[in-house]
Write an enzyme that holds these catalytic residues in place. Sequence first.
Site: not given
Length: 504
Positions: A264-265
């Site tokens: 997600k980062r």
Amino acid sequence: MTDRRIRVRFAPSPTGPLHIGGVRTALYNYLFARHHGGTFILRIEDTDQARYVGGAEDYIMDSLEWAGIKVDEGVREGGPFAPYRQSDRKEIYHRYADELINRGDAYYAFDKAEELDRLRQEHESRGETFNYGCTTRMNMCNSLTLDQEAVKQRISTGEHYVVRYRMPDNEDIHFSDLIRGDIVVNTSTLDDKVLYKSDGMPTYHLANIVDDHLMEISHVIRGEEWLPSLPLHVMLYRSFGWEAPLFSHLPLLLKPTGKGKLSKRDGDKMGFPVFPLYWPYGETASGYREEGYFPEAFVNMLALLGWNPGTEQEIFTMDELIAAFTIERVGKSGSRFDPEKAKWFNTKYFQMKSNEELADLFMPIVKEKGFSPDASTLVKIISLVKERTGFVKELWHEADFFFVAPETYDPDVVRKRWNADSSLQMRELREVVAGVQPFTSEILEKTVKEWIVSGPYNTGTILNLFRLLLVGASRGPHLFDIAGLIGREETLRRIDDGISRLSS
């Protein structure tokens, strides 16, 4: 390939949003099942209640539905092997844990968490890793080191315990993976994994094996993060005397840099989603659906992240994917995710859609902006701007001037194009435009260009100024198509307004 009927399962844990890597695992299972005329099962593995997240289960099912991955048996669909949620099956697992203990392939362990933590820290201080297994189990507090009466007493008084698998000493385990080939692991490198807890909940390892057996799973297709668990799972099948399914461990989805697992980062940092749908709980996250991706483009993109059809073809319908998919063409190495390629796929599907389809999708956006054009007008607008984008949500930027007259004008264009003669030229153009009969794009273009040729005007200068007054910038489709669609009255009004604003 086994002679057993093909039954595969996707078995996610409802601990948060479903990553696109998980969707790809579900997709490959689905394609494999459909290719072989088999059954695709969705099983919710929620034995880890401490990490359970409300809403995650529905999110998983909604994501698969949006992607067009049709579940044959599952929590919503039911089926002959229900229930399909592991927390609803927990009564099943106790007897299988007992069976392993009775066979001597598992044992009760009463070690306190604090003691295990102390041992781990001691080993770490020496640069070692603590392994609860063949080299340490006889020094621990378990049913292998306690007498039978002591074990019974501890259990009867409600003392917390776990059931651990008793991994054989120094034995080579041979197993096969359809993607990675033959693998050999020596049991001396493995620990005695926990299978069951005294609170009545099994761990993933026991529940997974028992359910796969009871649900008659023929092939297990899952991510490579489960490869280290495969020796234990193979041993469990052997302990129970069951025929094991055939295993395939899929390669990782990698960051756009190609280094490390996609997270997600990475999406937050580079501005792309890593989840299929918007995740509304806790730390929210964007989704491919909400970003305007078509599900068929999303699926097509995912299918080619790890699987190679062996041809130059890149655009596949779901039916074409089903016909072409084989597990043997899935690669071993990780697949680098390319957000620009994802956009490319969506653009391809966008361009393949009819103007009528896109107009239907665009209409809610137009209405939200406060306009209610008739369908035929919107279809014409789509036909003019369709080639300029690949997302429905970007159509407004390409078509806003069909609905809204400019109130400001691009300063760079004004500086470059507008001069002392421009007002006079545009007033003369206005008179030409006002007299065009009938007011169509073709007649208007012919009339204006004849006027330009007949006078001392430069074609580029006049047409660029005309576009500036109609649109407010140097953008948009064919100039006369814009004028033809907005009509004579609106065209004249924009010319008047532009002359007034720019002359002042």
